[in-house]
Design an enzyme around this catalytic site. Structure first.
Site, PDB file in Angstrom:
ATOM      1  N   TRP A 324      13.579 -20.215  49.194  1.00  0.00           N
ATOM      2  CA  TRP A 324      14.665 -21.188  49.417  1.00  0.00           C
ATOM      3  C   TRP A 324      14.195 -22.603  49.125  1.00  0.00           C
ATOM      4  O   TRP A 324      14.977 -23.533  49.028  1.00  0.00           O
ATOM      5  CB  TRP A 324      15.208 -21.076  50.849  1.00  0.00           C
ATOM      6  CG  TRP A 324      14.278 -21.613  51.931  1.00  0.00           C
ATOM      7  CD1 TRP A 324      12.932 -21.378  52.060  1.00  0.00           C
ATOM      8  CD2 TRP A 324      14.640 -22.463  53.020  1.00  0.00           C
ATOM      9  NE1 TRP A 324      12.433 -22.011  53.172  1.00  0.00           N
ATOM     10  CE2 TRP A 324      13.459 -22.689  53.788  1.00  0.00           C
ATOM     11  CE3 TRP A 324      15.829 -23.051  53.448  1.00  0.00           C
ATOM     12  CZ2 TRP A 324      13.448 -23.488  54.933  1.00  0.00           C
ATOM     13  CZ3 TRP A 324      15.817 -23.837  54.594  1.00  0.00           C
ATOM     14  CH2 TRP A 324      14.636 -24.060  55.317  1.00  0.00           C
ATOM     15  N   GLU A 466       9.748 -20.195  61.207  1.00  0.00           N
ATOM     16  CA  GLU A 466       9.169 -18.844  61.111  1.00  0.00           C
ATOM     17  C   GLU A 466       8.101 -18.551  62.167  1.00  0.00           C
ATOM     18  O   GLU A 466       7.423 -17.532  62.081  1.00  0.00           O
ATOM     19  CB  GLU A 466       8.610 -18.628  59.695  1.00  0.00           C
ATOM     20  CG  GLU A 466       9.720 -18.585  58.670  1.00  0.00           C
ATOM     21  CD  GLU A 466       9.210 -18.626  57.232  1.00  0.00           C
ATOM     22  OE1 GLU A 466       7.987 -18.584  57.026  1.00  0.00           O
ATOM     23  OE2 GLU A 466      10.055 -18.712  56.334  1.00  0.00           O
ATOM     24  N   LYS A 577       7.847 -24.188  63.780  1.00  0.00           N
ATOM     25  CA  LYS A 577       7.063 -24.408  62.564  1.00  0.00           C
ATOM     26  C   LYS A 577       7.686 -25.527  61.738  1.00  0.00           C
ATOM     27  O   LYS A 577       6.997 -26.296  61.068  1.00  0.00           O
ATOM     28  CB  LYS A 577       7.018 -23.116  61.757  1.00  0.00           C
ATOM     29  CG  LYS A 577       6.197 -23.205  60.487  1.00  0.00           C
ATOM     30  CD  LYS A 577       6.140 -21.871  59.770  1.00  0.00           C
ATOM     31  CE  LYS A 577       5.220 -21.935  58.569  1.00  0.00           C
ATOM     32  NZ  LYS A 577       5.255 -20.718  57.758  1.00  0.00           N
ATOM     33  N   GLN A 578       8.995 -25.572  61.754  1.00  0.00           N
ATOM     34  CA  GLN A 578       9.707 -26.605  60.992  1.00  0.00           C
ATOM     35  C   GLN A 578      11.108 -26.741  61.557  1.00  0.00           C
ATOM     36  O   GLN A 578      11.603 -25.818  62.208  1.00  0.00           O
ATOM     37  CB  GLN A 578       9.761 -26.263  59.509  1.00  0.00           C
ATOM     38  CG  GLN A 578      10.556 -25.026  59.167  1.00  0.00           C
ATOM     39  CD  GLN A 578      10.131 -24.454  57.828  1.00  0.00           C
ATOM     40  OE1 GLN A 578       9.088 -23.838  57.725  1.00  0.00           O
ATOM     41  NE2 GLN A 578      10.920 -24.657  56.811  1.00  0.00           N
TER      42      GLN A 578
END
Ligand code: BGC
Length: 715
Positions: A324, A466, A577-578
């Protein structure tokens, strides 16, 4: 501020530098390894679309034959930085022209001193042409021997993908090599033509798989010996006769100067489309140009059957697979500055729809579910297992290929964004609409009605963050699925009104009957989403019940929270994680009030692993901080993204460019600090938030075929 420079040779950082000094032209890239070779190097060229089978990760870009090989002997002593004394070393990549230059003054162990000037570029004017020039200025009298070769003995970190086909001397200054990939059977041809080797004629050494031309020149103190190497390259993906094409392109250039002039002009045209200038911040200035350069050299100009891998064509990381990262991070750059490139990349998704349908159907659903990691065919190529962080002998299960649904909505979003920015109705009706409709079909099929909650759920998924897998109702996934379904319905109306023939054709081929469409409506209206009274959105069901965390308690650290906790245990904590919810609010920010964004920003920001989590995060974090008006905080995140590769902040830049971070850096400048907002009716405005030390920011973008240049000043 156009040059990336290096003033000394440090073997310890050479893999990082090889990535930084990658050159390319949208057809192929070559890492910045040194012509003469060095122990521990990660020497590689990757050609778009030239994949071959490999264990575990299914397929990878095959490291192409080395076109740069060049040995220089000074009175019989081979030039090598591993020997003798480096008296001076300078390397520079000129981002404006794509020319990589190295100047070395070197003393051989036997005491022969010479200055060597190497220059190389991958021609943007002719993507099948590579050029290298070497000038040697001896400080001794004697002999200079030059051996120039094509080396077909390249491998991917030990695994060879090539079968030698043939080689020959074509004429006195040209040799060629034909090879093909072992499993995918792609033929690749290289033709090397040397200039500067005129009298006497060079020797041809018919070394198996390494055709070589060699000449000995008299060396006279202070007199320059110049050799130019033009290499034509083509594959059976480009032509039925790649060798003829390679030979023809190698023979074309009249001279080094002529080829370089064409290169400069081609690059000038590129920069006219997308140049960004920042006054008052040299680091940001060079970083944004570097980011654009890296994206531009990876961007397919004449091929719509390839995507850009997460590490572009600049390294072995992720094996050339696309994620992505393309649609959400890189594509906006192209959509707004080089729409034709954006269209090629979106075509790739259109052309891989059969594989996406196959993936959905194998999982028991209709519609299109794109591969999380995608390569030549669009089949899912995410590895199932990778070595574990803690014990490399153990394996850890990778779930993204099984659980990441959001990729389908990301693709649809990018297609729609391209359409909105370009007004390219023809492409959209022909191809884009089908991307949105077939992904909508997938999301309607994948949704499960939860009677007890009265909403449609997506269970057992993984979202952008994730660190958490196997969760239910990931906010990003659900909200983007809703967007995808609503946009699908709106597009169908648009088609009916504007392209009725196409509307009928698609309704028939995708079986979009009334019952199905009313299900889309129903799912879109009743998608599960947990929102607290103050507007705080739960990242997924049960997230707020996880153990909370104060990241400060783990400082100082040099590892990600994933590594610290381990793959399983990270699931138990509220550590990201983000950005996930924030990412969604960025993409759909018209749907949220500033207040609601602020609530979520304040909650999720301190729980995000900005430094060692995903390199995709910081740029998005910067944009949302700008939306909130927190410019200082935004700058902190932005500069983290900007440094990802130049400073190798995660220590893995040697694996290749963090392409999403490069795209995100541009977005942070244009949509974050520049505050560019594009409205549905095609109008635009800026809400700038320039960092205090920036005197000005100038950027360019296209809307509906028209270029706009915006200059913002800090007063
Ligand atoms: C990130 C993904 C990304 C991938 C490739 C992963 O570490 O979590 O979001 O798509 O890297 O860059």
């Amino acid at each position: 501020m156009w040059k990336i420079t290096e003033n000394s040779f440090d073997p310890a950082s050479q893999n990082h530098k090889e990535t930084i000094f990658t050159i390319g032209n949208g057809y192929l890239s070559t890492r910045g390894a040194l012509e003469e070779g060095y122990p521990g190097e990660s020497r590689a060229s990757f050609v778009h679309g030239v994949f071959d089978d490999t264990p575990v990760v299914f397929t990878e870009l095959a490291n192409a034959p080395d076109w740069m090989a060049l040995s220089i002997l000074l009175n019989g002593e081979r030039f090598s930085l591993a020997r003798g004394t480096i008296l001076d070393f300078q390397r520079e990549l000129d981002l404006r022209s794509g020319l990589l230059t190295r100047r070395v003054r070197w003393q051989s162990p036997g005491g022969h001193v010479a200055t060597l000037l190497f220059e190389r570029f991958a021609s943007l004017a002719d993507e099948h042409l590579l050029a290298l020039r070497c000038q040697v200025i001896p400080e001794f009298d004697g002999e200079i021997e030059i051996r120039a070769a094509l080396n077909g003995n390249m491998d991917n970190e030990g695994l060879t993908h090539w079968l030698h086909v043939s080689q020959r001397r074509e004429n006195w200054e040209t040799v060629c090599l034909q090879t093909r990939t072992r499993k995918s059977g792609i033929a690749l041809a290289l033709a090397m033509r040397l200039r500067g080797f005129d009298s006497p004629q060079p020797d041809y050494w018919d070394v198996e798989n390494v055709p070589t031309l060699r000449q000995v020149f008299p060396a006279r103190r202070g007199e320059t010996v110049t050799v130019t190497k033009f290499v034509g390259i083509a594959t059976s993906r480009d032509s039925d006769d790649p060798l003829a094409l390679a030979l023809e392109r190698a023979a074309r250039p009249q001279s080094w100067d002529a080829a370089l002039e064409a290169q400069k002009q081609a690059w000038e045209r590129e920069w006219e489309r997308c140049e960004v200038s920042i006054e008052g911040d040299d680091e940001a200035q060079i970083a944004i140009r570097f980011s654009l350069f890296q994206l531009l050299i990876a961007a397919p100009r004449h091929d719509n059957r390839v995507n850009i891998g997460a590490k572009t064509l600049s390294g072995f990381g992720y094996r050339g697979h696309a994620f992505w990262d393309t649609e959400i991070f890189m594509l906006p750059v192209f959509t707004y500055t080089a729409p034709q490139i954006a269209r090629n990349l979106l075509d790739y998704r259109y052309l891989t729809l059969p594989a996406a349908r196959e993936k959905a159907s194998a999982a028991g659903y209709e519609g299109a579910w794109f591969a999380w990691e995608s390569a030549a065919t669009g089949d899912e190529v995410t590895p199932t297992w990778v070595p574990d962080f803690h014990d490399k002998k153990k394996l850890a299960r990778v779930w993204t290929g099984d659980l990441a649904l959001h990729i389908s909505a990301d693709v649809a979003y990018a297609a729609w964004q391209y359409w909105r920015a370009t007004g390219d109705d023809t492409w959209f009706a022909e191809r884009g609409a089908e991307l949105v409709l077939d992904t909508a079909k997938f999301f309607a099929a994948r949704a499960e009605w939860q009677p007890e909650r009265g909403c449609y759920a997506y269970s057992d998924v993984i979202g952008p963050d994730e660190y958490h897998d196997h969760n239910n109702n990931n906010a990003y996934t659900n909200r983007l699925a809703k967007w995808n379904l609503q946009t699908g319905l709106a597009i169908l109306d648009w088609l009916k009104n504007n392209q009725p023939g196409k509307a009928i054709e698609l309704a028939r081929s995708l079986d979009l009957n009334a019952e199905r469409l009313s299900k889309w409506q129903d799912v879109a209206e009743k998608i599960c989403m947990r929102v607290e009274p103050d507007g705080l959105i739960e990242q997924f069901d049960g997230f707020f019940a996880l153990k909370d965390i104060k990241l400060a308690d783990y400082e100082p650290r040099t590892r990600s929270m994933h590594e610290i906790f381990g793959v399983e245990a990270a699931n138990e904590y509220q550590v990201l994680k983000q950005p996930d919810v924030l990412m969604m609010q960025y993409l759909l920010h018209n749907e949220y009030s500033d207040e609601q964004i602020r609530t979520n920003y304040d909650y999720y920001t301190p729980r995000t692993d900005h430094t060692y989590g995903s390199s995709l995060g910081p740029s998005i974090q910067a944009i949302v901080a700008c939306l909130m008006g927190d410019v200082e905080e935004a700058y902190e995140h932005f500069i983290r993204a900007a440094r990802a590769d130049l400073r190798d902040v995660r220590g893995n830049a040697g694996d290749g460019i963090h392409a999403a971070s490069a795209g995100g850096t541009w977005q942070a400048v244009v949509f974050g600090f520049g505050g560019l907002r594009i409205h549905a009716d095609g109008s635009w405005e800026t809400h700038p938030h320039l960092p205090q030390h920036w005197q000005s920011l100038t950027f360019r973008f296209y809307l509906h075929g028209q270029q706009h240049i915006v200059r913002l000043e800090n007063r």
